[in-house]
Design a protein around this motif. Structure first.
Motif, PDB file in Angstrom:
ATOM      1  N   GLU A   1      -2.100  33.599  -2.357  1.00  0.00           N
ATOM      2  CA  GLU A   1      -3.338  33.098  -1.758  1.00  0.00           C
ATOM      3  C   GLU A   1      -3.440  31.595  -1.976  1.00  0.00           C
ATOM      4  O   GLU A   1      -3.523  31.125  -3.087  1.00  0.00           O
ATOM      5  N   ARG A   2      -3.418  30.876  -0.872  1.00  0.00           N
ATOM      6  CA  ARG A   2      -3.609  29.424  -0.922  1.00  0.00           C
ATOM      7  C   ARG A   2      -4.910  29.064  -0.223  1.00  0.00           C
ATOM      8  O   ARG A   2      -5.220  29.605   0.822  1.00  0.00           O
ATOM      9  N   VAL A   3      -5.645  28.171  -0.837  1.00  0.00           N
ATOM     10  CA  VAL A   3      -6.900  27.745  -0.215  1.00  0.00           C
ATOM     11  C   VAL A   3      -6.564  26.856   0.980  1.00  0.00           C
ATOM     12  O   VAL A   3      -5.702  25.981   0.893  1.00  0.00           O
ATOM     13  N   ALA A   4      -7.239  27.042   2.100  1.00  0.00           N
ATOM     14  CA  ALA A   4      -6.974  26.258   3.307  1.00  0.00           C
ATOM     15  C   ALA A   4      -7.670  24.904   3.195  1.00  0.00           C
ATOM     16  O   ALA A   4      -8.885  24.834   3.047  1.00  0.00           O
ATOM     17  N   PHE A   5      -6.885  23.830   3.254  1.00  0.00           N
ATOM     18  CA  PHE A   5      -7.420  22.482   3.203  1.00  0.00           C
ATOM     19  C   PHE A   5      -7.272  21.823   4.569  1.00  0.00           C
ATOM     20  O   PHE A   5      -6.337  22.121   5.305  1.00  0.00           O
ATOM     21  N   PRO A   6      -8.155  20.921   4.906  1.00  0.00           N
ATOM     22  CA  PRO A   6      -7.977  20.200   6.165  1.00  0.00           C
ATOM     23  C   PRO A   6      -6.714  19.348   6.127  1.00  0.00           C
ATOM     24  O   PRO A   6      -6.383  18.768   5.100  1.00  0.00           O
ATOM     25  N   LYS A   7      -6.012  19.295   7.241  1.00  0.00           N
ATOM     26  CA  LYS A   7      -4.772  18.543   7.300  1.00  0.00           C
ATOM     27  C   LYS A   7      -5.076  17.055   7.419  1.00  0.00           C
ATOM     28  O   LYS A   7      -5.973  16.647   8.127  1.00  0.00           O
ATOM     29  N   GLY A   8      -4.256  16.251   6.752  1.00  0.00           N
ATOM     30  CA  GLY A   8      -4.370  14.813   6.899  1.00  0.00           C
ATOM     31  C   GLY A   8      -5.502  14.204   6.087  1.00  0.00           C
ATOM     32  O   GLY A   8      -6.257  14.884   5.406  1.00  0.00           O
ATOM     33  N   LEU A   9      -5.602  12.896   6.188  1.00  0.00           N
ATOM     34  CA  LEU A   9      -6.595  12.129   5.455  1.00  0.00           C
ATOM     35  C   LEU A   9      -7.815  11.885   6.341  1.00  0.00           C
ATOM     36  O   LEU A   9      -7.734  11.988   7.561  1.00  0.00           O
ATOM     37  N   PRO A  10      -8.941  11.568   5.736  1.00  0.00           N
ATOM     38  CA  PRO A  10     -10.164  11.452   6.545  1.00  0.00           C
ATOM     39  C   PRO A  10     -10.167  10.261   7.499  1.00  0.00           C
ATOM     40  O   PRO A  10     -10.892  10.258   8.474  1.00  0.00           O
ATOM     41  N   TRP A  11      -9.375   9.239   7.198  1.00  0.00           N
ATOM     42  CA  TRP A  11      -9.426   8.005   7.991  1.00  0.00           C
ATOM     43  C   TRP A  11      -8.129   7.786   8.761  1.00  0.00           C
ATOM     44  O   TRP A  11      -7.050   8.118   8.286  1.00  0.00           O
ATOM     45  N   THR A  12      -8.234   7.195   9.933  1.00  0.00           N
ATOM     46  CA  THR A  12      -7.058   6.757  10.677  1.00  0.00           C
ATOM     47  C   THR A  12      -6.508   5.494  10.017  1.00  0.00           C
ATOM     48  O   THR A  12      -7.267   4.546   9.796  1.00  0.00           O
ATOM     49  N   PRO A  13      -5.215   5.460   9.692  1.00  0.00           N
ATOM     50  CA  PRO A  13      -4.672   4.236   9.072  1.00  0.00           C
ATOM     51  C   PRO A  13      -4.774   3.038  10.016  1.00  0.00           C
ATOM     52  O   PRO A  13      -4.731   3.192  11.239  1.00  0.00           O
ATOM     53  N   LYS A  14      -4.919   1.864   9.433  1.00  0.00           N
ATOM     54  CA  LYS A  14      -5.006   0.633  10.223  1.00  0.00           C
ATOM     55  C   LYS A  14      -3.963  -0.367   9.741  1.00  0.00           C
ATOM     56  O   LYS A  14      -3.672  -0.442   8.545  1.00  0.00           O
ATOM     57  N   VAL A  15      -3.441  -1.136  10.690  1.00  0.00           N
ATOM     58  CA  VAL A  15      -2.467  -2.185  10.378  1.00  0.00           C
ATOM     59  C   VAL A  15      -2.900  -3.447  11.102  1.00  0.00           C
ATOM     60  O   VAL A  15      -3.217  -3.412  12.297  1.00  0.00           O
ATOM     61  N   ARG A  16      -2.900  -4.560  10.407  1.00  0.00           N
ATOM     62  CA  ARG A  16      -3.231  -5.838  11.039  1.00  0.00           C
ATOM     63  C   ARG A  16      -1.968  -6.507  11.570  1.00  0.00           C
ATOM     64  O   ARG A  16      -0.849  -6.214  11.132  1.00  0.00           O
ATOM     65  N   GLN A  17      -2.133  -7.431  12.489  1.00  0.00           N
ATOM     66  CA  GLN A  17      -1.007  -8.203  13.013  1.00  0.00           C
ATOM     67  C   GLN A  17      -0.320  -8.956  11.879  1.00  0.00           C
ATOM     68  O   GLN A  17       0.911  -9.045  11.826  1.00  0.00           O
ATOM     69  N   LYS A  18      -1.114  -9.465  10.920  1.00  0.00           N
ATOM     70  CA  LYS A  18      -0.534 -10.194   9.781  1.00  0.00           C
ATOM     71  C   LYS A  18       0.389  -9.301   8.964  1.00  0.00           C
ATOM     72  O   LYS A  18       1.406  -9.760   8.433  1.00  0.00           O
ATOM     73  N   ASP A  19       0.027  -8.023   8.832  1.00  0.00           N
ATOM     74  CA  ASP A  19       0.852  -7.095   8.049  1.00  0.00           C
ATOM     75  C   ASP A  19       2.217  -6.901   8.693  1.00  0.00           C
ATOM     76  O   ASP A  19       3.241  -6.856   8.000  1.00  0.00           O
ATOM     77  N   ILE A  20       2.246  -6.782  10.018  1.00  0.00           N
ATOM     78  CA  ILE A  20       3.528  -6.610  10.722  1.00  0.00           C
ATOM     79  C   ILE A  20       4.377  -7.864  10.572  1.00  0.00           C
ATOM     80  O   ILE A  20       5.586  -7.798  10.298  1.00  0.00           O
ATOM     81  N   GLU A  21       3.751  -9.038  10.743  1.00  0.00           N
ATOM     82  CA  GLU A  21       4.487 -10.294  10.604  1.00  0.00           C
ATOM     83  C   GLU A  21       5.043 -10.447   9.191  1.00  0.00           C
ATOM     84  O   GLU A  21       6.193 -10.876   9.008  1.00  0.00           O
ATOM     85  N   HIS A  22       4.229 -10.100   8.182  1.00  0.00           N
ATOM     86  CA  HIS A  22       4.670 -10.219   6.790  1.00  0.00           C
ATOM     87  C   HIS A  22       5.834  -9.269   6.507  1.00  0.00           C
ATOM     88  O   HIS A  22       6.815  -9.658   5.854  1.00  0.00           O
ATOM     89  N   PHE A  23       5.738  -8.037   7.029  1.00  0.00           N
ATOM     90  CA  PHE A  23       6.814  -7.061   6.824  1.00  0.00           C
ATOM     91  C   PHE A  23       8.119  -7.552   7.456  1.00  0.00           C
ATOM     92  O   PHE A  23       9.192  -7.465   6.845  1.00  0.00           O
ATOM     93  N   LEU A  24       8.054  -8.083   8.685  1.00  0.00           N
ATOM     94  CA  LEU A  24       9.266  -8.554   9.355  1.00  0.00           C
ATOM     95  C   LEU A  24       9.828  -9.808   8.689  1.00  0.00           C
ATOM     96  O   LEU A  24      11.051  -9.995   8.630  1.00  0.00           O
TER      97      LEU A  24
END
Length: 838
Positions: A414-437
Motif C-alpha cells: 500500500e502506497r499513499v497516492a501523492f500528486p505528481k510533480g512540484l507545485p510550481w512551473t520551473p522558470k529560467v531567465r535569459q541571463k541563466d541561459i547565457e551564463h550556462f553557455l
C-alpha cells in the motif's frame, strides 16, 4: 521521571544552555542526567508547536465586510454612536413629521439629504458638527431602526449609495480641506501636554463618513442594481483622476500622513487616515484579482506567452507543514549526551522522530534516520553531526514516503497516492541561459560568444539537451521587456520619438507622488515602527494613539484593561493598513513600469525597511497571530444592536472564539511578501538579510502552520542559504527539504550549496548606484520636461521668429511710442560687447 512538555512555546527555556559547559550546570557526573533532561525538555518544547493546529486562513484583499467596518472605530469611540443617533433624530424630527427614515420613499430620503447638505454650509462649527454627525449616523446604517446586524449593514450600504448620488462626498471633501488647513486646531494640539480623542472630533467624523462611503460602494455584489454599478464606476473615476484641477484624493491623504509625522498636526486620527488611504488605493487601482487580470492583459499586449499559473491560487492549494525541531539550531551538539549514552536509547530516538512530522508537503521520510540498523561507528559519526551534504541531497531526490509506524512493518504494497510533480512551473531567465553557455563554452571550446544562445557548435550532446530544456522553461517577464525598451529609448531618443504613456490611475498616482515619494515612504515606515509590538516607547517617537486615548484616563482596573486591549488593537490595525498599502503600491507600480517599482523599493530600503520588518518578526509570532485584542460586544455593528452588558474581567479576557487573529496573520504575510519584493534578485539586499542575522528570526516564523506564510518565509531563507555556510545547511536539512518541495525551482540555481560564494566578487554599492542611475534616467526622461533641453528643437528661421504672434496688453498701443523711446532709442548699444556675450 520526565517533566511534562511545555505547551505551545517554541522558545528555549532561559537556562537552556546551562552554564555553557554542555552539561546543564554544575560539575561531575551527577549533572549529566540534568543535561539529558534539559535536552529532552528542549526537544519536547520545540515539538510542542507541532500541536499547533493548521490555521484555516484564506488570504484575500480584505477581511469580511463587517470586520473591515468595525476596525474603523476604536472602543473609546463607542459613546459617540449614541451621540450621532441623537443628532440625527433631533434634526430629522424638525424636517419630517410622524415617520422614520426607513418608512420614507426614496425621493423623500433624497430631499432630506439635500436639506442636510444645505445645513452643513453654516459658519458655526458646533452646528456643522451636529449635521455631520447626522450624516454619519445615516452612513452607519440608521441602526436605531434596525433589528439585526444584517439589517444595519444593508441600510448602511443603501444609505452610502444614496449619500454619494446626492453629492455628499464632494461636500465632505471640502470640509476635510478646511480641517486640514485649520491652523488653530494644530496650534492648540501642539500646546497640549497630552492629546486625546477630543482633539480630533471633527476630523474623525469626516473621515468616518468618507471611509464608510468608499468601503460600501467599493464592495461588489451580484444583486447590485444598474444604477449602483454605474455609481461605483463614476466614484472610482472621481477618486482616480484629478477633478476640478485638484490632485487625486489619495495624494491628499498622503499629505496628511507626512504632516502628521512631521509633528505639525499631532491631532490627526492617523488610523482612520491610513485605513481610508489603503481602501482608496485598492478601489482605484484594484485588488489582487484585478492585478492578475491586468498582468494577463499586459502580457498579451506585449506579445508574451500567457502565465502558467496564478500564484495565489497555487498557494491556496498547498498544505501547511509542521515546524522543524529547533534544538539543532540551538546547538544540539552541546546539549546532547555523549554517543555512548545514546546507543541504548536508539529505539526511543527512532520513535520520537517518527512521531514528528517533517517540514514538507508530503510527510517525507525523516532525513536524520536510516532504514538499516547502524553500526556503532555510524552512530558515533551521527552523534558528532558529521554528515555529508551530498548524501542528504541524494535523499531529497527520492520519492517522498510516509514513515511506517514503529510497531508495524514498512508499507510495501500500500502506497499513499501523492500528486505528481512540484507545485510550481520551473522558470529560467535569459541571463541563466547565457551564463550556462558561457561556462560550457569556456570549458569545452575555450572562448565565448557573448549573448549568443543559438550557436551550439563544438559543444557535447548533453549540453545541447540542457540548453533545449532551459529554453523550454524560459520565462520573459513584463519587467524584462520594459527594461529593454527603456535602454533603447535612452540610446535613440530622437529616432524613436516621444513615448506614449497611457493615463491610467496608476500612472497618475505615480506622477503625483513622484517628487514627495521619499517623504511618504519615510512617514509610513515611522508609523509602522511606532505600531510594531517589538518597539519600545521613546520620548521622541511619534504618538499614534491620539485617536484612541480618552479625555479622562482610566481609574479602575477594568477600564485600564479595556484601554490596553483598545491600544493593542489600534496598533494591529495600523500595521495591517500600512503593510497592505505598501504591498499594493509595489505590485501596481511594478506592473505599470519596473523603474517605478524600483524607485519606491529603493526609498523603502534607504529608509531601513528591511531591518524594520525583521525587527517586527523578532518576537513570538505565534503569540502575535493568536492574540485576542478584541471585545466582540463592542465591535460594530454588534454594539449598535445589542444593549451593552456590564463588562467584566472575564468578558474582556475571553475575546473571540477564533483560533487566530485574521488581521495579524494578514499583516505578517503582507510584510513577508514586501520583504521578498525588496530583496528578490538584489544581492546587496540579500546580504542585508544575512548581516542582520535574519535566518533564525525567519525560521521561528515557521511555527505558524499556514501554507502561505511558510512559503514566503522559505523563499527568504532560500535566497540567503548559500551565504549561511555549510554547517547551517547541514543542521537545517528539514528546512532545506521544505524549500526544495515548496518554492519554485530555478534551473542552474546554486542556492543549496554555493561553494564558490567566497570567491565571487559582489560590488554591492555599485549595484545600487547603477540601479539608482537607471531610475533617475527614467524619471528624468519621462517626467522632467525642461524647455532648454539639448534635445529641444531650435527655430533658426528669422522670418518665423519675427512673425510669431505675441499677446500684448490691451493698452500697449496707446503707449508704444513712449516704450520705444525709453527702452530702445534712448539705450546705448555696445555692439562689441554684444558680440562677445553671444
Amino acid at each position: 521521571m520526565e517533566d511534562p512538555a511545555a505547551p505551545g512555546s517554541g522558545n528555549p527555556p532561559a537556562n537552556g544552555y546551562g552554564n555553557g559547559n554542555g552539561n546543564g550546570g554544575g560539575k561531575g557526573k551527577p549533572a549529566a542526567p540534568k543535561g539529558r533532561e534539559t535536552f529532552r525538555s528542549q526537544r519536547r518544547e520545540s515539538e510542542g508547536s507541532v500541536d499547533c493546529p493548521t490555521l484555516e486562513f484564506e488570504y484575500g484583499d480584505t477581511d469580511g465586510h463587517a470586520a473591515e467596518l468595525s476596525e474603523l472605530y476604536s472602543y473609546t469611540e463607542h459613546p459617540e454612536f449614541t451621540t450621532n443617533r441623537r443628532c440625527f433624530e433631533e434634526d430629522f424630527k424638525t424636517q419630517v413629521q410622524g415617520k422614520e427614515w426607513l418608512e420614507l420613499e426614496e425621493d423623500a430620503q433624497k430631499a432630506y439629504v439635500m436639506g442636510l447638505l444645505d445645513r452643513l454650509e453654516v459658519v458655526s462649527r458646533e452646528r456643522r458638527l451636529k449635521v455631520a454627525r447626522a450624516v454619519l449616523y445615516l452612513a452607519q446604517g440608521t441602526f436605531g431602526e434596525c433589528d439585526s446586524e444584517v439589517d444595519v449593514l444593508h441600510w448602511s450600504r443603501y444609505n452610502c449609495f444614496l449619500l454619494y448620488q446626492m453629492g455628499t462626498f464632494s461636500a465632505f471633501l471640502e470640509l476635510l480641506h478646511m480641517e486640514i488647513d485649520n491652523s488653530q486646531a494644530c496650534s492648540s494640539a501642539l500646546r497640549k501636554p497630552a492629546i486625546s480623542i477630543a482633539d480630533s472630533t471633527e476630523l474623525r467624523v469626516l473621515l468616518s463618513v468618507m471611509y464608510l462611503m468608499v468601503e460600501n460602494i467599493r464592495l461588489e455584489r451580484e444583486t447590485d442594481s444598474y444604477g449602483w454599478r454605474t455609481a461605483r464606476e463614476t466614484f472610482r473615476t472621481e477618486l482616480s483622476f484629478s477633478m476640478h484641477n485638484e490632485e487625486p484624493f489619495a495624494l491628499l491623504l498622503f499629505s496628511m500622513v507626512t504632516k502628521f509625522c512631521s509633528g505639525l498636526a499631532p491631532h490627526f486620527p492617523i488610523k482612520k487616515v491610513l485605513l481610508l488611504l489603503w481602501k482608496v488605493v485598492m478601489f482605484t487601482l484594484g485588488g489582487f484579482e484585478q492585478l492578475q487580470a491586468l498582468k494577463v492583459q499586459k502580457r498579451e499586449e506585449l506579445g508574451l506567452p500567457p502565465l502558467a499559473e496564478d500564484s495565489i491560487q497555487v498557494v491556496k492549494s498547498m498544505r501547511a507543514a509542521s515546524p522543524p525541531s529547533y534544538t539543532l539550531d540551538l546547538g544540539e551538539s552541546q546539549l546532547a549526551p555523549p554517543p555512548s549514552k545514546l546507543r541504548g536509547r536508539r529505539g526511543s530516538r527512532r520513535q520520537l522522530l517518527t512521531k514528528q512530522d517533517s517540514l514538507d508537503i508530503y510527510n517525507e521520510r525523516d532525513l536524520f534516520k536510516t532504514e538499516e540498523p547502524a553500526t556503532e561507528e555510524e552512530e558515533e559519526s551521527a552523534g558528532d553531526g558529521e554528515r555529508t551534504l551530498d548524501g542528504e541531497l541524494d535523499l531529497l531526490e527520492q520519492d517522498p514516503l510516509v514513515p511506517p509506524p514503529p510497531s508495524q512493518a514498512p508499507l510495501s504494497a500500500e502506497r499513499v497516492a501523492f500528486p505528481k510533480g512540484l507545485p510550481w512551473t520551473p522558470k529560467v531567465r535569459q541571463k541563466d541561459i547565457e551564463h550556462f553557455l558561457e561556462i560550457s563554452r569556456n570549458k569545452f571550446i575555450g572562448f565565448t560568444l557573448g549573448q549568443d544562445t543559438d550557436t551550439l557548435v563544438g559543444l557535447p550532446r548533453p549540453i545541447h539537451e540542457s540548453v533545449k530544456t532551459l529554453k523550454q522553461h524560459k520565462y520573459i517577464s513584463i519587467a524584462d521587456v520594459q527594461i529593454k525598451n527603456e535602454e533603447e529609448l535612452e540610446k535613440c531618443p530622437m529616432s524613436l520619438g516621444e513615448e506614449v504613456v497611457p493615463e491610467t490611475p496608476c500612472e497618475i498616482l505615480y506622477q503625483g507622488m513622484l517628487y514627495s515619494l521619499p517623504q511618504y515612504m519615510i512617514a509610513l515606515l515611522k508609523i509602522l515602527l511606532a505600531a510594531a509590538p517589538t518597539s519600545k516607547a521613546k520620548t521622541d517617537s511619534i504618538n499614534i494613539l491620539a485617536d484612541v486615548l480618552p479625555e479622562e484616563m482610566p481609574i479602575t482596573v477594568l477600564q485600564s484593561m479595556k484601554l490596553g486591549i483598545d491600544v493593542n488593537r489600534h496598533k494591529e490595525i495600523i500595521v495591517k493598513s500600512i503593510s497592505a498599502l505598501l504591498l499594493l503600491l509595489l505590485k501596481h507600480f511594478k506592473l505599470n513600469h519596473i523603474y517605478q517599482f524600483e524607485y519606491v523599493s529603493q526609498h523603502l530600503v534607504f529608509a531601513n525597511c528591511i531591518p524594520l520588518i525583521l525587527k517586527f518578526f523578532n518576537q513570538n509570532i505565534l503569540s502575535y497571530i493568536t492574540a485576542k485584542n478584541s471585545i466582540s460586544v463592542l465591535d460594530y455593528p454588534c454594539c449598535t444592536i445589542q444593549d451593552l452588558p456590564e463588562l467584566t474581567t472575564e468578558s474582556l479576557e475571553a475575546g473571540d472564539n477564533n483560533q487566530f487573529c485574521w488581521r495579524n496573520l494578514f499583516s505578517c504575510i503582507n510584510l513577508l511578501r514586501l520583504l521578498n519584493k525588496l530583496t528578490k534578485w538584489k544581492h546587496s539586499r540579500t546580504m542585508m538579510l544575512v548581516v542582520f542575522k535574519s535566518a533564525p528570526i525567519l525560521k521561528r516564523a515557521l511555527k505558524v502552520k499556514q501554507a502561505m506564510l511558510q512559503l514566503y518565509v522559505l523563499k527568504l531563507l532560500k535566497i540567503q542559504t548559500k551565504y549561511l555556510g555549510r554547517q547551517w545547511r547541514k543542521s537545517n536539512m528539514k528546512t532545506m527539504s521544505a524549500i526544495y518541495q515548496k518554492v519554485r525551482h530555478r534551473m542552474n540555481d546554486d542556492w543549496a550549496y554555493g561553494n564558490d560564494i567566497d570567491a565571487r566578487p559582489w560590488d554591492f554599492q555599485a549595484e545600487e548606484c547603477t540601479l539608482r542611475a537607471n531610475i533617475e534616467a527614467f524619471n528624468s526622461r519621462r517626467y522632467d520636461r525642461p524647455q532648454d533641453s539639448e534635445f529641444s528643437p531650435v527655430d533658426n528661421c528669422l522670418q518665423s521668429v519675427l512673425g510669431q504672434r505675441l499677446d500684448l496688453p490691451e493698452d500697449f498701443h496707446y503707449s508704444y511710442e513712449l516704450w520705444l523711446e525709453r527702452e530702445v532709442f534712448s539705450q546705448p548699444i555696445c555692439w562689441e560687447e554684444l558680440l562677445q556675450n553671444h
